[in-house]
Design a protein around this motif. Structure first.
Motif, PDB file in Angstrom:
ATOM      1  N   ASP A  75      -7.383   0.306   6.188  1.00 19.48           N
ATOM      2  CA  ASP A  75      -7.910   1.594   6.660  1.00 19.48           C
ATOM      3  C   ASP A  75      -9.225   1.409   7.398  1.00 19.48           C
ATOM      4  OD1 ASP A  75      -6.121   3.859   5.426  1.00 19.48           O
ATOM      5  OD2 ASP A  75      -6.294   2.286   3.918  1.00 19.48           O
ATOM      6  N   PHE A  76      -9.991   0.451   6.978  1.00 19.20           N
ATOM      7  CA  PHE A  76     -11.126   0.000   7.784  1.00 19.20           C
ATOM      8  C   PHE A  76     -11.554  -1.383   7.328  1.00 19.20           C
ATOM      9  CE2 PHE A  76     -13.514   2.338   4.443  1.00 19.20           C
ATOM     10  CZ  PHE A  76     -14.578   1.483   4.165  1.00 19.20           C
ATOM     11  N   ILE A  77     -12.286  -2.046   8.221  1.00 21.07           N
ATOM     12  CA  ILE A  77     -12.764  -3.390   7.930  1.00 21.07           C
ATOM     13  C   ILE A  77     -14.275  -3.426   8.107  1.00 21.07           C
ATOM     14  CG2 ILE A  77     -12.477  -4.308  10.284  1.00 21.07           C
ATOM     15  CD1 ILE A  77     -11.348  -6.890   8.828  1.00 21.07           C
ATOM     16  N   VAL A  78     -14.933  -4.190   7.256  1.00 18.65           N
ATOM     17  CA  VAL A  78     -16.385  -4.344   7.300  1.00 18.65           C
ATOM     18  C   VAL A  78     -16.682  -5.699   7.926  1.00 18.65           C
ATOM     19  CG1 VAL A  78     -18.522  -4.410   5.974  1.00 18.65           C
ATOM     20  CG2 VAL A  78     -16.628  -2.935   5.222  1.00 18.65           C
ATOM     21  N   LEU A  79     -17.271  -5.678   9.099  1.00 18.55           N
ATOM     22  CA  LEU A  79     -17.556  -6.903   9.835  1.00 18.55           C
ATOM     23  C   LEU A  79     -19.011  -7.287   9.676  1.00 18.55           C
ATOM     24  CD1 LEU A  79     -17.099  -9.112  12.037  1.00 18.55           C
ATOM     25  CD2 LEU A  79     -17.495  -7.305  13.751  1.00 18.55           C
ATOM     26  N   ASN A  80     -19.239  -8.536   9.317  1.00 19.90           N
ATOM     27  CA  ASN A  80     -20.594  -9.074   9.442  1.00 19.90           C
ATOM     28  C   ASN A  80     -20.528 -10.464  10.041  1.00 19.90           C
ATOM     29  OD1 ASN A  80     -20.528 -10.818   6.804  1.00 19.90           O
ATOM     30  ND2 ASN A  80     -20.099  -8.732   6.125  1.00 19.90           N
ATOM     31  N   SER A  81     -21.563 -10.794  10.798  1.00 23.13           N
ATOM     32  CA  SER A  81     -21.579 -12.030  11.565  1.00 23.13           C
ATOM     33  C   SER A  81     -22.670 -12.948  11.049  1.00 23.13           C
ATOM     34  CB  SER A  81     -21.821 -11.724  13.044  1.00 23.13           C
ATOM     35  OG  SER A  81     -22.061 -12.917  13.768  1.00 23.13           O
ATOM     36  N   LEU A  82     -22.336 -14.222  10.912  1.00 20.79           N
ATOM     37  CA  LEU A  82     -23.352 -15.201  10.519  1.00 20.79           C
ATOM     38  C   LEU A  82     -24.354 -15.443  11.643  1.00 20.79           C
ATOM     39  CD1 LEU A  82     -21.397 -17.876   8.439  1.00 20.79           C
ATOM     40  CD2 LEU A  82     -23.038 -16.190   7.643  1.00 20.79           C
ATOM     41  N   ASN A  83     -24.084 -14.890  12.828  1.00 16.08           N
ATOM     42  CA  ASN A  83     -25.033 -15.005  13.936  1.00 16.08           C
ATOM     43  C   ASN A  83     -26.171 -14.004  13.817  1.00 16.08           C
ATOM     44  OD1 ASN A  83     -23.607 -17.093  15.295  1.00 16.08           O
ATOM     45  ND2 ASN A  83     -22.135 -15.579  16.050  1.00 16.08           N
ATOM     46  N   ASP A  84     -26.004 -12.996  12.918  1.00 17.11           N
ATOM     47  CA  ASP A  84     -27.054 -11.994  12.709  1.00 17.11           C
ATOM     48  C   ASP A  84     -27.999 -12.461  11.604  1.00 17.11           C
ATOM     49  OD1 ASP A  84     -26.063 -10.196  14.608  1.00 17.11           O
ATOM     50  OD2 ASP A  84     -24.652  -9.336  13.173  1.00 17.11           O
ATOM     51  N   ALA A  85     -29.270 -12.534  11.919  1.00 19.59           N
ATOM     52  CA  ALA A  85     -30.251 -12.955  10.917  1.00 19.59           C
ATOM     53  C   ALA A  85     -30.258 -11.976   9.751  1.00 19.59           C
ATOM     54  CB  ALA A  85     -31.643 -13.017  11.549  1.00 19.59           C
ATOM     55  N   GLY A  86     -30.225 -12.508   8.523  1.00 21.79           N
ATOM     56  CA  GLY A  86     -30.266 -11.658   7.331  1.00 21.79           C
ATOM     57  C   GLY A  86     -28.916 -11.234   6.824  1.00 21.79           C
ATOM     58  N   LYS A 107       0.826  -1.215   0.000  1.00 21.34           N
ATOM     59  CA  LYS A 107       0.000   0.000   0.000  1.00 21.34           C
ATOM     60  C   LYS A 107       0.855   1.257   0.000  1.00 21.34           C
ATOM     61  CE  LYS A 107      -2.450   1.169   3.640  1.00 21.34           C
ATOM     62  NZ  LYS A 107      -3.515   1.306   4.669  1.00 21.34           N
ATOM     63  N   ALA A 108       0.566   2.147  -0.932  1.00 19.12           N
ATOM     64  CA  ALA A 108       1.297   3.413  -1.033  1.00 19.12           C
ATOM     65  C   ALA A 108       0.629   4.477  -0.172  1.00 19.12           C
ATOM     66  CB  ALA A 108       1.345   3.868  -2.489  1.00 19.12           C
ATOM     67  N   ALA A 109       1.349   5.544   0.083  1.00 20.71           N
ATOM     68  CA  ALA A 109       0.795   6.661   0.851  1.00 20.71           C
ATOM     69  C   ALA A 109      -0.427   7.217   0.131  1.00 20.71           C
ATOM     70  CB  ALA A 109       1.848   7.753   1.013  1.00 20.71           C
ATOM     71  N   GLY A 110      -1.510   7.375   0.866  1.00 23.34           N
ATOM     72  CA  GLY A 110      -2.735   7.921   0.284  1.00 23.34           C
ATOM     73  C   GLY A 110      -3.690   6.879  -0.251  1.00 23.34           C
ATOM     74  N   GLN A 111      -3.219   5.647  -0.458  1.00 24.39           N
ATOM     75  CA  GLN A 111      -4.124   4.590  -0.913  1.00 24.39           C
ATOM     76  C   GLN A 111      -5.014   4.126   0.233  1.00 24.39           C
ATOM     77  OE1 GLN A 111      -1.585   1.553  -2.781  1.00 24.39           O
ATOM     78  NE2 GLN A 111      -2.775   1.799  -4.658  1.00 24.39           N
ATOM     79  N   ILE A 112      -6.251   3.788  -0.102  1.00 23.04           N
ATOM     80  CA  ILE A 112      -7.211   3.283   0.879  1.00 23.04           C
ATOM     81  C   ILE A 112      -7.415   1.797   0.611  1.00 23.04           C
ATOM     82  CG2 ILE A 112      -9.545   3.505   1.819  1.00 23.04           C
ATOM     83  CD1 ILE A 112      -7.718   5.971   2.223  1.00 23.04           C
ATOM     84  N   LEU A 113      -7.319   0.985   1.653  1.00 22.52           N
ATOM     85  CA  LEU A 113      -7.513  -0.456   1.522  1.00 22.52           C
ATOM     86  C   LEU A 113      -8.572  -0.910   2.523  1.00 22.52           C
ATOM     87  CD1 LEU A 113      -6.615  -3.095   0.164  1.00 22.52           C
ATOM     88  CD2 LEU A 113      -4.840  -3.314   1.931  1.00 22.52           C
ATOM     89  N   VAL A 114      -9.571  -1.606   2.007  1.00 21.26           N
ATOM     90  CA  VAL A 114     -10.716  -2.031   2.817  1.00 21.26           C
ATOM     91  C   VAL A 114     -10.842  -3.550   2.738  1.00 21.26           C
ATOM     92  CG1 VAL A 114     -13.219  -1.851   3.152  1.00 21.26           C
ATOM     93  CG2 VAL A 114     -11.904   0.134   2.342  1.00 21.26           C
ATOM     94  N   GLY A 115     -11.017  -4.177   3.888  1.00 19.05           N
ATOM     95  CA  GLY A 115     -11.216  -5.615   3.943  1.00 19.05           C
ATOM     96  C   GLY A 115     -12.560  -5.968   4.567  1.00 19.05           C
ATOM     97  N   PHE A 116     -12.913  -7.235   4.469  1.00 17.39           N
ATOM     98  CA  PHE A 116     -14.163  -7.739   5.040  1.00 17.39           C
ATOM     99  C   PHE A 116     -13.850  -8.888   5.986  1.00 17.39           C
ATOM    100  CE2 PHE A 116     -15.792  -5.234   1.741  1.00 17.39           C
ATOM    101  CZ  PHE A 116     -17.165  -5.112   1.874  1.00 17.39           C
TER     102      PHE A 116
END
Length: 397
Positions: free
Chosen positions: A342-353, A312-321
């Motif tokens: 830079d941030f992560i998107v969390l979702n849980s299989l314990n949450d309905a839907g 990752k270079a300076a100024g690049q944004i990297l997002v994971g799940f």
């Protein structure tokens, strides 16, 4: 732009409006055509109504039925108005606020960007009155689509012919993107599963549908970004025609595609469900059923997200799940930090839907400062907007 009014004036170039309507509709626009009375001498309203799949407006109201074409409503409905061909007569009316027909009344009511594509003979185009009208229209904020240079209807050769329909569509698309929040930004998105071959007919895969990644790519493109979508095997299709799609099958192929694109992007959103393991050896022939048990030796795949985080270079944004089933936040934060996100998107299989295949998702965004934002259960399109808004905030400071 979804809703477009096409104004057609009385010019020999009106025949091009049929092609223009088709191109706009093909690009996904909902087109409403408004014609001057003189324009109907050059092309029939039936032709444009058939191509646009909407009734054509010509008069304020129909004398036989009393049906009213509401010019104010039309002006509010449109995301853009394109007047093509725009004759010298109509340009003069527009510049001086005259509205003696439905087309000019709609123009005066329009709250959206207005584009005009002049079409007239050389001497009319060069006349000082026309030049002043054009200057005045541009001072009002209207946008001229420059006329072309070539043979004119009179037989003269010079400037004044209407731009070709393909040029008009490209011009409007480019101008509209300049006003979008992600205009000029290049973004990589990954989506879907990967399939790791066991033999020529079998593979190891997962249940990812690709819906989330495709929704993110569509949202980014609608915000003006230049999007490259690297996707594993999926039946999903993009709504935005500008998206560059690269189809891959395996984790190794996805890594190769991402490494080729990543150095030139401003951001990467890695939503694909990439296999962590792949068979150590792939059988050249279909494995026949023999013993009661079959053992397959697996080896780790290259961690794509970690690899990009290291580059990752300076100024690049990297997002994971992170799709988790236990210790959700702890695991997500560990992944966020280890992979330089830079941030992560969390979702849980314990949450309905939430999770794979469905049309909804429930996420929590955790950024590099460990600030946590929780969202309610939403459609994947709405979730994509939340994720893209966060990316936009980071890209635009």
């Amino acid at each position: 732009m979804k809703n477009i009014i096409l104004g057609v004036c009385g010019s020999i170039a009106a025949y091009k409006s049929a092609t223009l309507v088709r191109l706009l509709v093909k690009a996904g626009a909902n087109v409403r055509v408004v014609m001057s009375a003189d324009a109907t001498s050059f092309i029939t309203p039936l032709t444009l109504a058939t191509l646009s799949k909407n009734p054509v407006g010509i008069e304020y109201f129909k004398a036989d039925t009393g049906e009213w074409n509401n010019h104010v409503e039309l002006g509010l409905w449109a995301d853009a108005m394109i007047i093509a061909p725009a004759t010298a007569n109509t340009l003069a009316k527009m510049a001086n606020g005259l509205c003696d027909n439905l087309l000019t009344a709609v123009y005066l009511s329009a709250k959206c960007p207005v584009y005009f594509a002049p079409a007239m003979d050389l001497d009319m185009w060069l006349h000082p009155a026309t030049r002043q009208n054009v200057i005045r229209l541009q001072a009002f904020g209207n946008i001229m689509i420059p006329p072309g240079n070539g043979e004119l209807a009179s037989g003269l050769h010079g400037e004044g012919r209407m731009a070709e329909p393909e040029e008009i569509v490209a011009f409007v698309d480019a101008e509209s993107k300049k006003k979008l929040v992600l205009a000029g930004k290049k973004i990589l998105v990954t989506a879907g599963p990967t399939y790791e071959a066991i033999d020529p007919v079998r593979f190891i895969g997962n249940h990812s549908s690709g819906k989330m990644g495709f929704a993110i790519a569509d949202e980014l493109a609608s915000m003006g970004a230049d999007v490259t979508l690297v996707t594993g095997p999926t039946a999903q299709t993009s709504k935005q025609k500008t998206i560059k799609r690269i189809d891959v099958t395996s984790a190794a192929q996805m890594l190769e595609a991402c490494l080729a694109v990543y150095p030139g992007v401003n951001a990467a959103i890695m939503s694909a469900a990439v296999a962590d393991y792949t068979p150590a050896e792939v059988a050249e022939q279909k494995i026949k059923k023999q013993d009661e048990e079959l053992s397959i030796q697996l080896k780790k795949t290259t961690d794509i997200l970690k690899t990009l985080g290291q580059q990752k270079a300076a100024g690049q944004i990297l997002v994971g799940f992170a799709l988790e089933t236990n210790d959700e936040e702890l695991n997500a934060i560990s992944k966020l930090q280890k992979k330089n996100l830079d941030f992560i998107v969390l979702n849980s299989l314990n949450d309905a839907g939430a999770g794979f295949k469905g049309d909804t998702n429930k996420i929590t965004i955790i950024d590099s400062a460990l600030h946590k934002t929780m969202f309610d259960l939403k459609s994947k399109e709405a979730v994509a907007r939340d994720i893209c808004d966060k990316v936009t905030q980071l890209l635009n400071g």
